[in-house]
Scaffold this motif. Structure first.
Motif, short mmCIF file in Angstrom:
data_model
loop_
_atom_site.label_atom_id
_atom_site.label_comp_id
_atom_site.label_asym_id
_atom_site.label_seq_id
_atom_site.Cartn_x
_atom_site.Cartn_y
_atom_site.Cartn_z
N MET A 1 0.84 -1.18 0.00
CA MET A 1 0.00 0.00 0.00
C MET A 1 0.89 1.24 0.00
SD MET A 1 -2.75 1.03 2.87
CE MET A 1 -3.06 2.71 3.21
N ILE A 2 0.60 2.15 -0.89
CA ILE A 2 1.35 3.40 -0.96
C ILE A 2 0.70 4.41 -0.02
CG2 ILE A 2 1.95 5.34 -2.44
CD1 ILE A 2 2.07 3.41 -4.76
N LYS A 3 1.53 5.08 0.77
CA LYS A 3 1.05 6.14 1.64
C LYS A 3 1.39 7.47 1.02
CE LYS A 3 1.23 3.52 5.89
NZ LYS A 3 1.61 3.53 7.29
N ILE A 4 0.38 8.31 0.86
CA ILE A 4 0.57 9.62 0.25
C ILE A 4 0.19 10.69 1.26
CG2 ILE A 4 -0.19 11.18 -1.58
CD1 ILE A 4 -0.83 8.66 -3.23
N SER A 5 1.12 11.60 1.49
CA SER A 5 0.87 12.73 2.38
C SER A 5 0.87 14.00 1.55
CB SER A 5 1.97 12.79 3.44
OG SER A 5 1.81 13.94 4.23
N VAL A 6 -0.10 14.86 1.80
CA VAL A 6 -0.15 16.15 1.12
C VAL A 6 -0.18 17.25 2.16
CG1 VAL A 6 -1.26 15.28 -0.97
CG2 VAL A 6 -2.67 16.09 0.91
N GLU A 7 0.19 18.44 1.74
CA GLU A 7 0.26 19.58 2.64
C GLU A 7 -0.55 20.73 2.05
OE1 GLU A 7 4.07 20.63 4.77
OE2 GLU A 7 3.94 22.30 3.37
N LYS A 8 -1.24 21.45 2.93
CA LYS A 8 -1.99 22.61 2.48
C LYS A 8 -1.93 23.71 3.52
CE LYS A 8 -6.83 22.49 3.64
NZ LYS A 8 -6.83 23.89 3.67
N THR A 9 -2.19 24.93 3.08
CA THR A 9 -2.30 26.04 4.01
C THR A 9 -3.73 26.04 4.58
OG1 THR A 9 -3.06 27.61 2.35
CG2 THR A 9 -0.67 27.41 2.64
N PRO A 10 -3.98 26.75 5.66
CA PRO A 10 -5.33 26.76 6.22
C PRO A 10 -6.41 27.26 5.25
CG PRO A 10 -3.80 27.58 7.84
CD PRO A 10 -3.04 27.43 6.56
N ASN A 11 -6.07 28.18 4.36
CA ASN A 11 -7.07 28.74 3.45
C ASN A 11 -7.12 28.07 2.09
OD1 ASN A 11 -7.83 30.67 5.38
ND2 ASN A 11 -6.16 32.00 4.77
N GLN A 12 -6.18 27.21 1.80
CA GLN A 12 -6.11 26.57 0.50
C GLN A 12 -7.22 25.53 0.35
OE1 GLN A 12 -2.39 24.53 0.05
NE2 GLN A 12 -2.42 24.68 -2.17
N LYS A 13 -7.82 25.47 -0.81
CA LYS A 13 -8.87 24.48 -1.10
C LYS A 13 -8.22 23.21 -1.62
CE LYS A 13 -12.15 27.41 -0.21
NZ LYS A 13 -12.44 27.54 1.17
N MET A 14 -8.85 22.07 -1.31
CA MET A 14 -8.40 20.78 -1.82
C MET A 14 -9.57 20.08 -2.47
SD MET A 14 -5.94 19.05 1.03
CE MET A 14 -5.47 17.75 -0.09
N SER A 15 -9.28 19.33 -3.50
CA SER A 15 -10.34 18.55 -4.14
C SER A 15 -10.71 17.37 -3.24
CB SER A 15 -9.88 18.05 -5.50
OG SER A 15 -8.90 17.03 -5.35
N GLN A 16 -11.92 16.90 -3.39
CA GLN A 16 -12.35 15.73 -2.64
C GLN A 16 -11.50 14.52 -3.01
OE1 GLN A 16 -14.77 15.85 -0.14
NE2 GLN A 16 -13.93 13.85 0.38
N TYR A 17 -11.08 14.45 -4.28
CA TYR A 17 -10.21 13.36 -4.72
C TYR A 17 -8.90 13.36 -3.95
CZ TYR A 17 -7.17 10.45 -7.56
OH TYR A 17 -6.28 9.49 -7.96
N ALA A 18 -8.29 14.53 -3.79
CA ALA A 18 -7.02 14.62 -3.05
C ALA A 18 -7.22 14.20 -1.60
CB ALA A 18 -6.45 16.03 -3.14
N ILE A 19 -8.32 14.64 -1.01
CA ILE A 19 -8.61 14.27 0.38
C ILE A 19 -8.81 12.77 0.50
CG2 ILE A 19 -10.29 14.51 2.26
CD1 ILE A 19 -10.73 17.43 1.18
N ASP A 20 -9.57 12.19 -0.43
CA ASP A 20 -9.85 10.75 -0.38
C ASP A 20 -8.59 9.92 -0.63
OD1 ASP A 20 -12.52 11.36 0.05
OD2 ASP A 20 -13.11 11.02 -2.04
N THR A 21 -7.70 10.40 -1.48
CA THR A 21 -6.50 9.65 -1.88
C THR A 21 -5.38 9.75 -0.84
OG1 THR A 21 -7.07 10.08 -4.18
CG2 THR A 21 -4.83 9.35 -3.73
N ALA A 22 -5.28 10.86 -0.18
CA ALA A 22 -4.18 11.08 0.77
C ALA A 22 -4.34 10.21 2.02
CB ALA A 22 -4.12 12.55 1.17
N THR A 23 -3.22 9.76 2.53
CA THR A 23 -3.19 9.08 3.82
C THR A 23 -3.26 10.10 4.94
OG1 THR A 23 -1.77 7.40 2.82
CG2 THR A 23 -1.88 7.44 5.22
N THR A 24 -2.52 11.20 4.76
CA THR A 24 -2.47 12.28 5.74
C THR A 24 -2.50 13.62 5.00
OG1 THR A 24 -1.09 10.95 7.22
CG2 THR A 24 -1.11 13.31 7.62
N VAL A 25 -3.22 14.58 5.58
CA VAL A 25 -3.24 15.94 5.06
C VAL A 25 -2.65 16.85 6.14
CG1 VAL A 25 -4.62 17.85 4.17
CG2 VAL A 25 -5.29 15.48 3.64
#
Length: 153
Positions: A1-25
């Motif tokens: 299983m691949i673990k994917i972590s993404v980073e965002k600023t508090p005001n930055q928008k993320m797609s639902q796909y990115a949220i669903d795919t990421a292991t950690t935000v």
């Protein structure tokens, strides 16, 4: 299983796909940003994910007050946030805290899984084990493409 972590600023928008795919935000705690904004963004991510995926950053020298730290972390804990990244922050001098050890001591009672920043370019793995990993569960580093250095670390 691949673990994917993404980073965002508090005001930055993320797609639902990115949220669903990421292991950690990871939610960054930038200078002049209140920790409450970081925690609010983390709560929003977890609600969109349907589970605890968000990891708010706590930048020690970016904190405005100890009271604000505890108010924000009380909310985070009640909302089901289970992990935090404690870093020094980019400010040269902090208002309430000067470094990660002070923040660690102030928040250890919350029972979060606590992560720290590690810097393979500047510190050895043995130094991190002897200092940071005696307190923190895991370490996170910025993206690094030098596989030789990372493997040696």
């Amino acid at each position: 299983m691949i673990k994917i972590s993404v980073e965002k600023t508090p005001n930055q928008k993320m797609s639902q796909y990115a949220i669903d795919t990421a292991t950690t935000v990871s939610i960054t705690h930038l200078p002049k940003t209140y920790l409450s904004q970081v925690v609010n963004a983390a709560i929003d991510i977890n609600e969109l994910a349907g589970k605890a995926k968000a990891m708010p950053h706590i930048a020690a020298r970016n904190l405005h007050s100890e009271r604000g730290l505890h108010t924000s972390l009380d909310r985070a804990k009640k909302a089901g946030i289970d992990k935090v990244l404690v870093i020094g922050g980019s400010e040269k001098k902090g208002r309430a805290f000067q470094g990660v050890d002070e923040v660690y001591s102030a928040i250890s009672r919350y029972g979060f899984d606590m992560y720290c920043g590690v810097y393979p370019q500047d510190e050895s793995f043995y130094h991190a084990c002897a200092t940071k990993y005696t307190k923190f569960l895991k370490g996170i580093t910025q993206l690094c493409f030098n596989t030789k250095m990372l493997n040696a670390w």
